[in-house]
Motif scaffolding. Structure first.
Motif, short mmCIF file in Angstrom:
data_model
loop_
_atom_site.label_atom_id
_atom_site.label_comp_id
_atom_site.label_asym_id
_atom_site.label_seq_id
_atom_site.Cartn_x
_atom_site.Cartn_y
_atom_site.Cartn_z
N ILE A 180 1.06 -1.32 0.02
CA ILE A 180 0.00 -0.03 0.15
C ILE A 180 0.91 1.21 0.01
O ILE A 180 1.88 1.27 0.81
N ARG A 181 0.56 2.23 -0.92
CA ARG A 181 1.31 3.46 -0.86
C ARG A 181 0.44 4.51 -0.63
O ARG A 181 -0.80 4.71 -1.40
N LEU A 182 -0.04 5.17 0.65
CA LEU A 182 -0.79 6.29 0.77
C LEU A 182 -0.36 7.66 -0.01
O LEU A 182 0.82 7.90 0.04
N LEU A 183 -1.02 7.97 -0.86
CA LEU A 183 -0.65 9.04 -1.74
C LEU A 183 -1.06 10.42 -1.18
O LEU A 183 -0.45 11.44 -1.87
N LYS A 184 -1.66 10.51 -0.01
CA LYS A 184 -1.76 11.81 0.52
C LYS A 184 -1.29 11.88 2.01
O LYS A 184 -0.62 11.14 2.49
N PRO A 185 -0.83 13.26 2.49
CA PRO A 185 -0.33 13.36 3.90
C PRO A 185 -1.21 12.50 4.59
O PRO A 185 -2.58 12.07 4.86
N LEU A 186 -0.40 12.03 5.84
CA LEU A 186 -1.01 11.11 6.90
C LEU A 186 -2.17 11.55 7.55
O LEU A 186 -3.19 10.72 7.99
N LEU A 192 4.45 4.41 3.12
CA LEU A 192 4.68 3.05 2.52
C LEU A 192 4.57 1.88 3.25
O LEU A 192 4.97 1.74 4.64
N LEU A 193 3.67 1.00 3.14
CA LEU A 193 3.31 -0.14 3.72
C LEU A 193 3.65 -1.39 2.95
O LEU A 193 3.28 -1.61 1.91
N MET A 194 4.23 -2.29 3.48
CA MET A 194 4.38 -3.71 2.68
C MET A 194 4.26 -4.98 3.67
O MET A 194 4.67 -4.86 4.80
N GLY A 195 3.48 -6.01 3.16
CA GLY A 195 3.31 -7.08 3.98
C GLY A 195 3.47 -8.37 3.11
O GLY A 195 3.46 -8.57 1.95
N HIS A 196 3.93 -9.56 3.84
CA HIS A 196 4.04 -10.47 3.34
C HIS A 196 3.78 -11.96 4.19
O HIS A 196 3.96 -11.85 5.21
N LEU A 197 3.16 -12.94 3.55
CA LEU A 197 2.91 -14.25 3.88
C LEU A 197 3.68 -15.34 3.62
O LEU A 197 3.79 -15.35 2.20
N ASP A 232 -5.80 5.05 -7.08
CA ASP A 232 -6.86 6.38 -7.30
C ASP A 232 -5.93 7.42 -6.83
O ASP A 232 -4.50 7.62 -6.69
N ASP A 233 -6.67 8.53 -6.29
CA ASP A 233 -6.01 9.79 -5.85
C ASP A 233 -5.51 9.70 -4.29
O ASP A 233 -4.87 10.45 -3.87
N GLU A 234 -6.17 8.39 -3.79
CA GLU A 234 -5.71 8.14 -2.27
C GLU A 234 -4.62 7.07 -1.94
O GLU A 234 -3.71 7.37 -1.28
N VAL A 235 -4.42 6.16 -2.87
CA VAL A 235 -3.92 4.92 -2.73
C VAL A 235 -3.34 4.27 -3.77
O VAL A 235 -4.08 4.50 -4.72
N ALA A 236 -2.09 3.59 -3.96
CA ALA A 236 -1.82 2.82 -4.64
C ALA A 236 -1.57 1.31 -4.14
O ALA A 236 -0.71 1.38 -3.00
N VAL A 237 -2.35 0.22 -4.42
CA VAL A 237 -2.03 -1.11 -3.93
C VAL A 237 -1.80 -2.19 -4.83
O VAL A 237 -1.94 -1.90 -6.18
N LEU A 238 -1.04 -3.28 -4.26
CA LEU A 238 -0.78 -4.47 -5.06
C LEU A 238 -0.96 -5.53 -4.11
O LEU A 238 -0.61 -5.58 -3.07
N ALA A 239 -1.43 -6.74 -4.88
CA ALA A 239 -1.70 -7.94 -3.97
C ALA A 239 -1.48 -9.03 -5.07
O ALA A 239 -1.44 -9.01 -6.12
N SER A 240 -1.36 -10.25 -4.41
CA SER A 240 -1.26 -11.57 -5.30
C SER A 240 -2.29 -11.96 -5.99
O SER A 240 -2.57 -12.69 -6.93
N GLU A 241 -3.56 -11.46 -5.19
CA GLU A 241 -4.83 -11.80 -5.91
C GLU A 241 -6.02 -10.78 -5.92
O GLU A 241 -5.87 -9.94 -5.15
N PHE A 293 -10.83 -2.60 -0.49
CA PHE A 293 -11.29 -1.39 -0.94
C PHE A 293 -12.70 -1.07 -1.61
O PHE A 293 -12.59 0.08 -2.37
N ASN A 294 -13.36 -2.19 -1.50
CA ASN A 294 -14.73 -1.97 -1.99
C ASN A 294 -14.85 -1.64 -3.41
O ASN A 294 -15.66 -0.70 -3.86
N ILE A 295 -14.14 -2.18 -4.48
CA ILE A 295 -14.12 -1.81 -5.68
C ILE A 295 -14.58 -3.07 -6.62
O ILE A 295 -14.51 -3.99 -6.16
N GLU A 296 -14.65 -2.24 -7.88
CA GLU A 296 -15.39 -3.57 -8.83
C GLU A 296 -14.02 -4.40 -9.41
O GLU A 296 -13.30 -3.86 -9.74
N ALA A 297 -14.27 -5.58 -10.05
CA ALA A 297 -13.27 -6.52 -10.55
C ALA A 297 -12.41 -5.58 -11.75
O ALA A 297 -11.25 -5.75 -11.76
#
Length: 581
Positions: free
Chosen positions: A13-19, A93-98, A241-250, A258-262
């Motif tokens: 997750i990258r937060l694109l606005k100030p905390l 900047l936040l990053m997680g791993h399983l 979008d204008d708030e976040v950039a995110v990436l995941a394995s699925e 993030f309650n968004i459409e496929a």
């Protein structure tokens, strides 16, 4: 059924606005952590040995920590690492791993993310990934020839050292440019941080690797990236979008979190990197030219969550396509057949199978015949007692069949080692006294190990391979083993032929099926058994966009995979058969 250990999962997750924006809008300083936690929990199926997270703050003053990392082992690792989170760890900047280890190297030392420290923010590097590199020996030799000395021989550490070295070079390049422009002191530091190009770093790092990977990372100065292997073996999806950039394995992980459409979630294409600059600019860069597209079909059959829209459809199709073979196996007697599945991952294929039967105007008798109990604590027993407990991980619904009259068709997603069938499933199903058991696999016969991040068994543990070897011995064809051994032994770098495929060539799928049944049938079992596997053609028809099928066909997409399967056969002959050749 046999609980293939899952590959790893990543979340960024990258937060694109100030905390302050997120705390004001969402009422908590934990907004980023909450989203990362949800993304990781939704991918818990991908790694249950350990978990880790890392954060980077862009606004921390010198003299204070700006790059944090937490790691833990065990199935409760996600809860543990997030219980340690506090406001001082908050970052953009936040990053997680399983993690699930596929190379036998377990322990907290090997839990991602990995961190390379430096006094200059821009030279700090944190990495995690879903990957397995097949040529790590070569990369190790390359970096040691340059004078580096990695502390640990593991692909993640070696990747970290190689990429870290390239990051240092990029910073030094910018340092020279800043000096030429007359900059001094902290102005040079600022110039480096504002202009560092992770595309340069990745383009000089990733071509050294052979394997399947999604490599994720971030620097202390605020660069974030994720790069996918050029064959597209391992999956990755992103959204911004204008708030976040995110990436995941699925994909559904991002949809749910993030309650968004496929259609708003995009797949990261082979050889490309998702890049987020320190200033928040999001770009896609082609790091390596795409190669022979080989997206993993096992993701569709088994590993990824079935809640993905397309995966759900594909798994149903895998089950539906097996209907003609199933009807043949029960001699068309649908009326006197009960249909069921092995919980839990085969359920979607089961619904597809029953849909296929209904489309042929059959009334389908469905029962939940098999139940998976909680994991029994077999460590409290020893020897045969432990085996007996393990045999009762599954239970049956008594009275669900008419003894000696009903056939039982039971579908699973895959048959790998066959151990669970022999030690548990066949034994308990036999108690119901069916007229015949038709064991169905929604995937084809698994004939070859995986070397790209899935804990697939060694050759000798695969029941299809053991069956082929047994047939060779029965028919006095041992010369085939000797010839294959010599061909594998003489494999040289650049040789792109999987010689192990010759072991299966003399036999039909049906012959291997029959031998598997004879090998897995428990002593004293009276019920007739027949195996029905998905065909290779059926697999590709059901999953047309994921052609990677090396576990079934032996067509490995990379030279490293081919070398490793040939070496696996050499190891089998020398260490298991112990033949003198």
């Amino acid at each position: 059924m046999e609980q293939l250990k899952h590959e790893c999962g990543v979340a960024m997750i990258r937060l694109l606005k100030p905390l302050e924006y997120y705390e004001r809008k969402y009422g908590t300083w934990r907004y980023g952590f909450n989203k990362l936690y949800l993304m990781m929990e939704k991918q818990h199926n991908r790694g249950q040995e350990g978990a880790g997270l890392a954060t980077v703050s862009l606004t921390t003053a010198p003299g204070h920590e700006y790059m944090f990392r937490e790691k833990a082992e065990g199935k409760n690792a996600i809860t543990e690492i997030f219980s340690r989170v506090n406001p001082s760890m908050t970052g953009e900047l936040l990053m997680g791993h399983l993690r699930y280890s596929t190379t036998g190297k377990s322990g907290l030392t090997f839990v991602h993310p990995f961190l390379r420290r430096n006094n200059w923010r821009a030279k700090n590097l944190c990495l995690c990934g879903n990957f397995n590199m097949t040529n790590i020996d070569e990369v190790f030799q390359f970096i040691t020839a340059q004078g580096q000395s990695p502390r640990i021989f593991a692909d993640t550490y070696i990747t970290l050292e190689l990429m870290g070295h390239r990051l240092d070079r990029e910073a030094e390049r910018l340092f020279s440019m800043a000096k030429q422009d007359g900059l001094q002191g902290t102005d040079i530091t600022q110039y480096i941080e504002d202009n560092i190009d992770m595309g340069n770093v990745l383009r000089t790092t990733m071509p050294h690797f052979d394997g399947g990977y999604v490599m994720c990372g971030m620097t202390g100065s605020g660069e974030m990236f994720a790069v996918r292997d050029p064959w597209g073996i391992r999956p990755a999806f992103y959204y911004y979008d204008d708030e976040v950039a995110v990436l995941a394995s699925e994909r559904p992980v991002i949809q749910t979190t993030f309650n968004i459409e496929a259609q708003q979630v995009h797949e990261l294409q082979p050889g490309k990197a998702l890049m987020v600059r320190k200033n928040g600019t999001v770009t896609l860069q082609q790091i390596i030219e795409p190669k022979n597209y080989s997206a993993c079909s096992f993701e569709r059959i088994y590993f990824s969550r079935g809640s993905d829209r397309d995966i759900y459809i594909e798994r149903k199709r895998l089950g539906e396509q097996l209907t003609p073979a199933i009807i043949k196996a029960i001699d068309g007697d649908v009326e006197n057949t009960v249909f069921s599945y092995i919980p839990n991952t085969a359920e979607v294929a089961f619904w597809g199978m029953t849909d296929g039967l209904r489309r042929l105007n059959h009334d389908v008798r469905m029962e939940k015949v098999v139940w998976k109990d909680i994991k029994l604590r077999t460590f409290i027993a020893e020897g045969n007692e432990r085996n007996d407990l393990a045999a009762h991980v599954y239970d049956i619904t008594y009275g669900s069949l008419r003894p000696h009259k009903d056939n039982l068709v039971i579908i699973d997603d895959s048959i790998v080692r066959g151990t669970t069938l022999k030690e548990s499933i066949f034994k308990i199903l036999d108690r119901l006294k069916p007229k015949k058991i038709v064991m169905v696999s929604s995937s084809p016969q698994i004939r070859y190990p995986d070397y790209y991040g899935i804990d697939m068994s060694r050759l000798e543990e695969l029941c299809a391979f053991r069956a082929a070897i047994a047939l060779i011995k029965e028919r006095n064809m041992q010369q085939l083993i000797a010839d294959t051994y010599r061909a594998c032994k003489q494999t040289e770098k650049g040789d792109e032929q999987n010689y192990v495929r010759a072991i299966y060539a003399p036999f039909s799928v049906e012959e291997i099926n029959q031998k598997i049944v004879s090998m897995l049938r428990p002593e004293g079992m009276t019920t007739a058994v027949e195996l029905v596997f998905q065909s290779i053609e059926g697999l590709h028809e059901a999953c047309p966009n994921h052609p990677g099928d090396w576990y079934f066909t032996g067509h490995y997409p990379t030279p490293g995979g081919i070398r490793m399967v040939n070496q696996a056969f050499v190891n089998f002959v020398e260490n298991v058969l112990k033949m003198q050749l």
